[in-house]
Structures are given as C-alpha cells and as structure tokens.
Design a protein around this motif. Structure first.
Motif, mmCIF file in Angstrom:
data_model
loop_
_atom_site.group_PDB
_atom_site.id
_atom_site.type_symbol
_atom_site.label_atom_id
_atom_site.label_comp_id
_atom_site.label_asym_id
_atom_site.label_seq_id
_atom_site.Cartn_x
_atom_site.Cartn_y
_atom_site.Cartn_z
ATOM 1 N N PRO A 11 0.801 -1.234 0.000
ATOM 2 C CA PRO A 11 0.000 0.000 0.000
ATOM 3 C C PRO A 11 0.831 1.281 0.000
ATOM 4 N N ASP A 12 2.103 1.195 0.348
ATOM 5 C CA ASP A 12 2.936 2.396 0.416
ATOM 6 C C ASP A 12 3.878 2.523 -0.784
ATOM 7 N N LEU A 13 3.499 1.939 -1.915
ATOM 8 C CA LEU A 13 4.328 2.080 -3.116
ATOM 9 C C LEU A 13 4.432 3.554 -3.507
ATOM 10 N N PRO A 14 5.583 3.998 -4.007
ATOM 11 C CA PRO A 14 5.723 5.399 -4.444
ATOM 12 C C PRO A 14 4.717 5.740 -5.538
ATOM 13 N N LYS A 15 4.245 6.970 -5.521
ATOM 14 C CA LYS A 15 3.293 7.442 -6.526
ATOM 15 C C LYS A 15 3.901 8.602 -7.302
ATOM 16 N N ASN A 16 3.476 8.742 -8.554
ATOM 17 C CA ASN A 16 3.916 9.886 -9.334
ATOM 18 C C ASN A 16 2.971 11.062 -9.071
ATOM 19 N N LYS A 17 3.119 12.138 -9.811
ATOM 20 C CA LYS A 17 2.373 13.358 -9.489
ATOM 21 C C LYS A 17 0.885 13.277 -9.820
ATOM 22 N N ILE A 18 0.457 12.204 -10.514
ATOM 23 C CA ILE A 18 -0.982 12.028 -10.737
ATOM 24 C C ILE A 18 -1.511 10.869 -9.883
ATOM 25 N N ASP A 19 -0.738 10.518 -8.825
ATOM 26 C CA ASP A 19 -1.136 9.514 -7.827
ATOM 27 C C ASP A 19 -1.251 8.105 -8.397
ATOM 28 N N PHE A 20 -0.460 7.806 -9.420
ATOM 29 C CA PHE A 20 -0.410 6.454 -9.956
ATOM 30 C C PHE A 20 0.868 5.781 -9.464
ATOM 31 N N THR A 21 0.782 4.486 -9.208
ATOM 32 C CA THR A 21 1.969 3.705 -8.885
ATOM 33 C C THR A 21 2.425 2.962 -10.147
ATOM 34 N N LYS A 22 3.589 2.327 -10.074
ATOM 35 C CA LYS A 22 4.077 1.568 -11.228
ATOM 36 C C LYS A 22 3.129 0.426 -11.578
ATOM 37 N N LYS A 23 2.378 -0.062 -10.607
ATOM 38 C CA LYS A 23 1.406 -1.126 -10.860
ATOM 39 C C LYS A 23 0.414 -0.707 -11.932
ATOM 40 N N ASP A 24 0.065 0.590 -11.964
ATOM 41 C CA ASP A 24 -0.911 1.083 -12.932
ATOM 42 C C ASP A 24 -0.372 1.070 -14.361
ATOM 43 N N TYR A 25 0.929 0.844 -14.514
ATOM 44 C CA TYR A 25 1.546 0.846 -15.845
ATOM 45 C C TYR A 25 1.992 -0.559 -16.255
ATOM 46 N N GLU A 26 1.712 -1.540 -15.420
ATOM 47 C CA GLU A 26 2.121 -2.905 -15.724
ATOM 48 C C GLU A 26 1.087 -3.601 -16.603
ATOM 49 N N GLY A 27 1.468 -4.781 -17.122
ATOM 50 C CA GLY A 27 0.554 -5.600 -17.899
ATOM 51 C C GLY A 27 0.546 -7.006 -17.345
ATOM 52 N N ALA A 28 0.343 -7.998 -18.226
ATOM 53 C CA ALA A 28 0.345 -9.395 -17.808
ATOM 54 C C ALA A 28 1.774 -9.872 -17.588
ATOM 55 N N LEU A 29 1.907 -10.996 -16.924
ATOM 56 C CA LEU A 29 3.226 -11.606 -16.756
ATOM 57 C C LEU A 29 3.760 -12.059 -18.112
ATOM 58 N N SER A 30 5.041 -11.898 -18.317
ATOM 59 C CA SER A 30 5.653 -12.240 -19.594
ATOM 60 C C SER A 30 5.713 -13.749 -19.798
ATOM 61 N N THR A 31 5.493 -14.172 -21.034
ATOM 62 C CA THR A 31 5.659 -15.575 -21.421
ATOM 63 C C THR A 31 6.904 -15.764 -22.277
ATOM 64 N N LEU A 32 7.746 -14.722 -22.375
ATOM 65 C CA LEU A 32 8.979 -14.831 -23.143
ATOM 66 C C LEU A 32 10.012 -15.653 -22.370
ATOM 67 N N CYS A 33 11.071 -16.062 -23.048
ATOM 68 C CA CYS A 33 12.112 -16.871 -22.407
ATOM 69 C C CYS A 33 12.750 -16.090 -21.258
ATOM 70 N N ALA A 34 13.088 -16.777 -20.207
ATOM 71 C CA ALA A 34 13.742 -16.134 -19.066
ATOM 72 C C ALA A 34 15.067 -15.516 -19.520
ATOM 73 N N GLY A 35 15.258 -14.240 -19.219
ATOM 74 C CA GLY A 35 16.472 -13.544 -19.616
ATOM 75 C C GLY A 35 16.365 -12.794 -20.926
ATOM 76 N N CYS A 36 15.204 -12.889 -21.597
ATOM 77 C CA CYS A 36 15.017 -12.183 -22.874
ATOM 78 C C CYS A 36 15.174 -10.683 -22.672
ATOM 79 N N GLY A 37 15.943 -10.047 -23.552
ATOM 80 C CA GLY A 37 16.145 -8.602 -23.464
ATOM 81 C C GLY A 37 14.862 -7.818 -23.616
ATOM 82 N N HIS A 38 13.863 -8.406 -24.308
ATOM 83 C CA HIS A 38 12.601 -7.702 -24.521
ATOM 84 C C HIS A 38 11.910 -7.363 -23.195
ATOM 85 N N ASP A 39 12.042 -8.251 -22.201
ATOM 86 C CA ASP A 39 11.408 -7.985 -20.913
ATOM 87 C C ASP A 39 12.036 -6.776 -20.215
ATOM 88 N N SER A 40 13.336 -6.596 -20.400
ATOM 89 C CA SER A 40 13.996 -5.415 -19.833
ATOM 90 C C SER A 40 13.484 -4.146 -20.496
#
Length: 348
Positions: A11-40
């Motif tokens: 609940p105490d995740l940092p928020k940006n100036k419009i009160d969004f956390t990084k969670k609000d910018y995430e998507g689904a879990l990746s199904t790419l190979c572990a270590g794939c540069g695309h995930d970075s």
C-alpha cells in the motif's frame, strides 16, 4: 500456471504526481524466455511512463508479429492496444493518429517486422513524420521460427546452429537518418540508465522518434560469434553521450560539465554530456559520420544519435483541425450544399 499478474501491491508504493503507482503501468506476466532482453525493454517503458506521469488511457500501443510484438501485453495493461499483422503496424498507427491526435502512440516492432516484410511501411512512416515512438527490439534473428538470421544480422555473425551470415546487415538507425527521421537513437536492453531517458525524450518529441534497441535472444542468438549477444554488445558499446531527460516543470538538480541543453516543443529539456569531440546531435551529417566511424571500428554506437528539435509532424504538415477527427460532428463534416457550391465555384 497463470500469466495473470497478482493484484496485491504494497500500500505504500511510491506514486507519481498524478497519484499512480508503477502497478498502474504494468501488464500481464511475460511468457517470453527467461532472460530475454525484450522484458527489460518492457520494464524501461513502464518506468518511463510512470516517471512522465502519463495517464495509461492516453497511450495507444501498436505492434505487428514476432516476439517483440507480444510485449505490449506485458506493459500498460490499461492502455489502448492493437496487435496488427506482420509488418503492417505503421499503417495502423497512421490511421489511428490521423483519427485521434490526442493520444500518445507507441509502436513496438522487431528486426524482422521492420527490416524485412514491414520495410515499406517503416520507411513511409518516417517520410510522413508520424508523431509516434517507434521502438525496434533488435535481436538479429527470428525467435518465433527457431532463430533464422534476420535482415539486421551482421555479416560474419554466427548463429547458435553454427552457420555464418553471408549478407550485409540493414542498419535501421542509418536508414532512419537517411530518410529524414527527426529523432534517432540506439540503445541496449541491458542499459536501463540510458534507455529510460531516451524513451522519455522520444515520447515528448513532436515527430517520428526511432529507438533501435539491441535486445539479445537468449535462446537462439546469445552464443559465441553472435554480434547481438549480451557479451558482444557489452564489449563493443560506444555511447555517444550520457543522456538524461528532465521535464521542465521539475527542478533540475543534475550538474553536467560541458553539457548541451536541447529544448523540445513542450518546454522539456534533453541534457547531453558530450564525450566525442566534434559531435553534434542536431547535425544529420555529423550523426551519419559517427555511425560510419563506429561501424568501421566494430563498435555499436548507442545513445541519442540525432534530434531535430523544430519539426512538423503529420497533422501540422496536413494542416488538420486541432479537434481529433474522430470527434468531429456532422455539421462540420457536412457543411451543406451552399458550402459545396462555393468550393466548386472557387475551382472553376
């Protein structure tokens, strides 16, 4: 096994100036190979949008076909999205941008998607100066079809199967410069300190912003002899500059020696610390020369290669209305017979 990201966050995740956390910018879990540069790269996009405090619903993400084009599912889950067919993402982006200029358009492509089947669409998006971020996740191979060399594979590069590429590579950065792209950059998926500011600057750039990101394929192209492997890229990187993007509305606390400030249209600032004598990121010829010099030395030139601060995007060129075309009402779209007759009379 599930690919749905857990909803619980501290609940105490940092928020940006419009009160969004990084969670609000995430998507689904990746199904790419572990270590794939695309995930970075997906992580860098999430961080850039979080730091810029852009509402996710103001972003439209578009892609074609390939490992890279799967990644929009892994970031900005609350944004608009369109997964098109192989190589056709730029035409979809063009139509969407012309219909609604109020969205931030983020195109994700791959080396096969842009340098082969989609080359014709790629070059015309540049020519029209479409106002979008065009990010290429470049691994030099076709990861979805067992690792064949793509058109960006370097001459002499060896595949995991042991075959050597006999053909010259298509350099998307060099092509972008030649065709008149107004923002050209290259980065490495393993260098978020460089990549995140480049993505932020590209989002704020009022025109076509190309970022070619070397993104190693850990399954098919991370072997000895590959010029797109993690080890090779780390050993051959030559950065044009140390880049930091600082929005103008926040206090600038970074201190740069021998720095140059480029002011973008919206008042934002791109800070550059020059490392190469004679380097000028606003000079297209200087950028081309630096690119060729790096190629002759076997180096991979990364960073901001070229920027044109004063540019006209497609809506400016066409002189369209400031109102998004998809919100125009019937009285404006069909002004009546009198207006039509007046127009016809003016053409006689």
């Amino acid at each position: 096994m599930t690919y749905v990201r857990p909803t619980f966050r501290h609940p105490d995740l940092p928020k940006n100036k419009i009160d969004f956390t990084k969670k609000d910018y995430e998507g689904a879990l990746s199904t790419l190979c572990a270590g794939c540069g695309h995930d970075s790269i997906s992580g860098a996009i999430i961080q850039a949008c979080f730091e810029l405090a852009i509402e996710p619903h103001r972003i439209a993400k578009l892609s074609g076909i390939g490992c890279s084009s799967k990644t929009p599912a892994y970031f900005l889950g609350n944004s608009h999205g369109f997964n098109s067919v192989h190589g056709r993402m730029p035409s979809v982006a063009t139509g969407a941008y012309l219909a609604n200029r109020d969205l931030v358009y983020f195109g994700v492509s791959g080396d096969g998607d842009s340098a082969s089947i989609g080359m014709g669409q790629f070059v015309h998006a540049i020519r029209r100066n479409l106002n979008m971020v065009y990010l290429v996740m470049n691994n030099g191979c076709y990861g979805l079809t067992k690792g064949q060399d793509s058109a960006t594979a370097d001459n002499g590069s060896k595949s995991k199967a042991g075959s050597t590429n006999m053909f010259n590579a298509i350099d998307l950065v060099g092509l972008g410069l030649e065709l008149g792209a107004t923002f050209v950059a290259r980065s490495f998926s393993g260098d978020k300190a460089q990549l995140i500011p480049l993505i932020k600057a590209a989002i704020k750039h009022p025109g076509f912003a190309l970022i070619d990101v070397i993104s190693p394929c850990v399954t098919f192209n991370n072997n000895v002899g590959s010029t797109k492997s993690y080890d090779y890229v780390r050993e051959h990187i030559d950065a044009t500059s140390t880049v930091d993007f600082v929005p103008i509305m926040e206090e600038i606390t970074a201190n740069y020696e021998d720095s140059k400030e480029i002011t973008l249209h919206d008042g934002s600032a791109l800070q550059l610390q020059k490392l190469h004598q004679g380097w000028n990121p606003e000079d297209r010829l200087s950028a081309m020369t630096a690119l060729q010099n790096a190629k002759e030395k076997g180096e991979i030139l990364t960073g901001l290669v070229y920027i044109e601060p004063n540019t006209n995007a497609l809506h400016d060129v066409l002189q369209t209305t400031k109102t998004p075309l998809n919100t125009l009402k019937e009285d404006l779209l069909c002004p009546g017979i009198d207006a039509l007759e007046a127009l016809n009379e003016s053409l006689r």
